[in-house]
Design a protein around this motif. Sequence first.
Motif, short mmCIF file in Angstrom:
data_model
loop_
_atom_site.label_atom_id
_atom_site.label_comp_id
_atom_site.label_asym_id
_atom_site.label_seq_id
_atom_site.Cartn_x
_atom_site.Cartn_y
_atom_site.Cartn_z
N VAL A 1 0.85 -1.19 0.00
CA VAL A 1 0.00 0.00 0.00
C VAL A 1 0.89 1.24 0.00
CG1 VAL A 1 -1.79 1.30 1.22
CG2 VAL A 1 -1.78 -1.21 1.31
N ILE A 2 0.60 2.19 -0.89
CA ILE A 2 1.28 3.49 -0.90
C ILE A 2 0.26 4.55 -0.57
CG2 ILE A 2 2.56 5.17 -2.28
CD1 ILE A 2 3.63 2.89 -3.95
N GLN A 3 0.57 5.35 0.44
CA GLN A 3 -0.33 6.41 0.89
C GLN A 3 0.47 7.71 1.02
OE1 GLN A 3 -1.98 6.65 5.07
NE2 GLN A 3 -3.84 6.00 3.99
N VAL A 4 -0.01 8.77 0.39
CA VAL A 4 0.70 10.06 0.38
C VAL A 4 -0.21 11.11 1.01
CG1 VAL A 4 1.98 11.70 -1.01
CG2 VAL A 4 1.77 9.33 -1.79
N GLY A 5 0.39 11.98 1.82
CA GLY A 5 -0.37 13.08 2.42
C GLY A 5 -0.95 12.78 3.78
N GLY A 6 -0.71 11.56 4.29
CA GLY A 6 -1.26 11.19 5.59
C GLY A 6 -2.68 10.69 5.49
N GLU A 7 -3.22 10.19 6.61
CA GLU A 7 -4.59 9.69 6.63
C GLU A 7 -5.35 10.33 7.79
OE1 GLU A 7 -4.03 5.50 6.98
OE2 GLU A 7 -3.89 5.55 9.16
N GLY A 8 -6.66 10.37 7.63
CA GLY A 8 -7.50 10.96 8.66
C GLY A 8 -7.73 12.45 8.49
N ASN A 9 -7.03 13.08 7.53
CA ASN A 9 -7.29 14.49 7.24
C ASN A 9 -8.19 14.62 6.02
OD1 ASN A 9 -5.63 15.20 4.68
ND2 ASN A 9 -4.14 14.12 5.97
N PHE A 10 -8.92 15.73 5.95
CA PHE A 10 -9.90 15.94 4.88
C PHE A 10 -9.38 16.91 3.81
CE2 PHE A 10 -13.27 15.53 8.49
CZ PHE A 10 -12.92 14.20 8.65
N ILE A 11 -8.08 17.15 3.79
CA ILE A 11 -7.49 18.17 2.90
C ILE A 11 -7.09 17.54 1.57
CG2 ILE A 11 -5.78 19.99 2.72
CD1 ILE A 11 -7.74 20.26 5.08
N PRO A 12 -7.43 18.16 0.45
CA PRO A 12 -7.04 17.60 -0.85
C PRO A 12 -5.56 17.84 -1.12
CG PRO A 12 -8.14 19.70 -1.17
CD PRO A 12 -8.24 19.40 0.30
N GLY A 13 -5.02 17.06 -2.06
CA GLY A 13 -3.62 17.23 -2.43
C GLY A 13 -3.30 16.52 -3.73
N ILE A 14 -2.31 17.04 -4.44
CA ILE A 14 -1.83 16.43 -5.68
C ILE A 14 -0.35 16.11 -5.51
CG2 ILE A 14 -1.43 16.75 -8.15
CD1 ILE A 14 -3.84 18.59 -8.23
N PHE A 15 0.03 14.88 -5.85
CA PHE A 15 1.42 14.43 -5.72
C PHE A 15 1.79 13.63 -6.96
CE2 PHE A 15 -0.72 14.60 -1.63
CZ PHE A 15 0.12 15.39 -0.86
N PHE A 16 3.09 13.49 -7.18
CA PHE A 16 3.58 12.73 -8.33
C PHE A 16 4.58 11.68 -7.85
CE2 PHE A 16 2.35 16.95 -9.71
CZ PHE A 16 1.50 16.67 -10.77
N LEU A 17 4.47 10.47 -8.43
CA LEU A 17 5.30 9.35 -8.03
C LEU A 17 5.98 8.74 -9.25
CD1 LEU A 17 2.71 7.56 -5.70
CD2 LEU A 17 4.42 9.26 -5.03
N ASP A 18 7.14 8.15 -9.01
CA ASP A 18 7.85 7.47 -10.11
C ASP A 18 8.85 6.48 -9.56
OD1 ASP A 18 8.31 6.89 -12.74
OD2 ASP A 18 9.42 8.69 -13.21
N ASP A 19 9.26 5.54 -10.43
CA ASP A 19 10.34 4.59 -10.17
C ASP A 19 10.18 3.88 -8.83
OD1 ASP A 19 11.48 5.24 -12.59
OD2 ASP A 19 12.79 6.76 -11.74
N PHE A 20 9.00 3.26 -8.63
CA PHE A 20 8.82 2.43 -7.44
C PHE A 20 9.46 1.08 -7.72
CE2 PHE A 20 6.30 -0.81 -5.19
CZ PHE A 20 6.60 -0.42 -3.88
N ARG A 21 10.25 0.58 -6.76
CA ARG A 21 10.94 -0.68 -7.01
C ARG A 21 11.40 -1.33 -5.71
NH1 ARG A 21 14.27 3.59 -7.64
NH2 ARG A 21 16.41 3.48 -6.83
N LEU A 22 11.59 -2.65 -5.79
CA LEU A 22 12.24 -3.41 -4.73
C LEU A 22 13.70 -3.55 -5.12
CD1 LEU A 22 12.15 -5.30 -2.22
CD2 LEU A 22 11.60 -7.17 -3.82
#
Length: 476
Positions: A453-474
Amino acid sequence: MKFIRNISNYLYAALFVGFVTACSPDDPDAVLAPAPTSEMVQFTVTPATDNPNMVVFTNQTPGTMKAMWDLGNGAAAVGNQATGAYAVAGDYTVKLTIFTNGGYATSTKTVHIQNTNVAMLNREDYNFLTGGAQKAEGKTWVIEKEYAGHMGVGPIGAATPEWWSAPANDKAAEGIYDDEMTFNLNGFAYTYNNHGNTFVNGSNAAGLGGKAQSADYTLPYTPPTGMAWSIVEENGKKYLDLSKNGFIAYYTGASRYEILKLTENELYLKTTDASNAGNGWWLRLVPKGYSRPVEPKPYKMEDIADNFDVDGNLTWKTEALTLVESYDNPAPVPINTSAKVAMYVKKDGQPFEFANMFADFAYKFDLTKRHVFKIKVYVPGYNDFTTAAGEDWANKNLLKQVSIKLQDGTSAQPWVNQVEIKQQVDQLDRWVELTFDFGAAEIMNKKDLDRIVIQVGGEGNFIPGIFFLDDFRLEK
């Protein structure tokens, strides 16, 4: 016990119209013959010499263009000759309807079967469906709600439900998972216990006294008593037929089901849609109280990577999140010059307080040798990190944070035994690379993890947000 499968009069009328209109009024040579009468309809009844419970019927009506049979045992046939199987002693009403150039007519005969042929009842398919002669109460089946694909829809001619396949427990809010369908070999009785309501195809709901509408819904319905079942073979396929407009759990306006698979512990069916002939509906059932054995997943670790330029070797799903997996890189400069990235959009409000993306795997993670994940993230400075709104137990601000969680995706509450690592992002408007090391001994020794699971911006808050992700790897 006998049972009769009636053929609707409107079908005869429709066929008659087809024959009449074939003779166009503009054709001066078109002459309609006199309308046939019941007395004109003649057919012979001939028991087989080696088995009197098998009866051959032959139409002898002159001028017949089409012959349709209701064999009185739940089966139907088309053609000048038909064979009926009558395993159980009793009287059966056989009806022949013939169509001529002048119309159609019907005649019936009663066929008396002197003795029950037990050998004809001792069939594998009968035994699987009913539990056999030794199970006096019959065998009860239910929709296999825990199995992904227990319902589905697709083209009627397709081998699988190509358009939609139900996830596990997808219709828990509807009146279908408590429905019980009991098949009894004694008298070929079928009992449908819907506990007061039935899940219907909205387009066909009028067939059960409901209101036709575009969406499926649950309506109050009392099934008829005295229903019967039969298994019919036609053109190399087996069909399960139900009398008295009977159906199985989900109403589509049909009473005939193609048997795709029938074993001791599985009944897989396909049926038609009365309002749309091009649609096929799939249903998967299991005996009441039966749980499909779950094969244990292997314990291993394989390469895991997604650069969002091309398809990676994992499939992302989302929860309360808008994810665009191939989005133009907002800052194609070092450390990330790739053309495409993933755009992660957390929307405003409480419904999106747990926005995340996740992927499930066909194996349990062996973290003993490979346990380091890396990901690049771009956090725009235009996000609102100061407004506070959210749950009292949470940080109510949108956070400059990326969290990676490893969970047991087969658990009903996968978050209970999860492991989580959070990394803060201290540089905005630029690409940074974060490392998540799950090498702690108490984590590496876990053998129940199969979800990322990938979660960005935290949880439990009601604030919107835009984020960008790349090159996820093991890491190797």
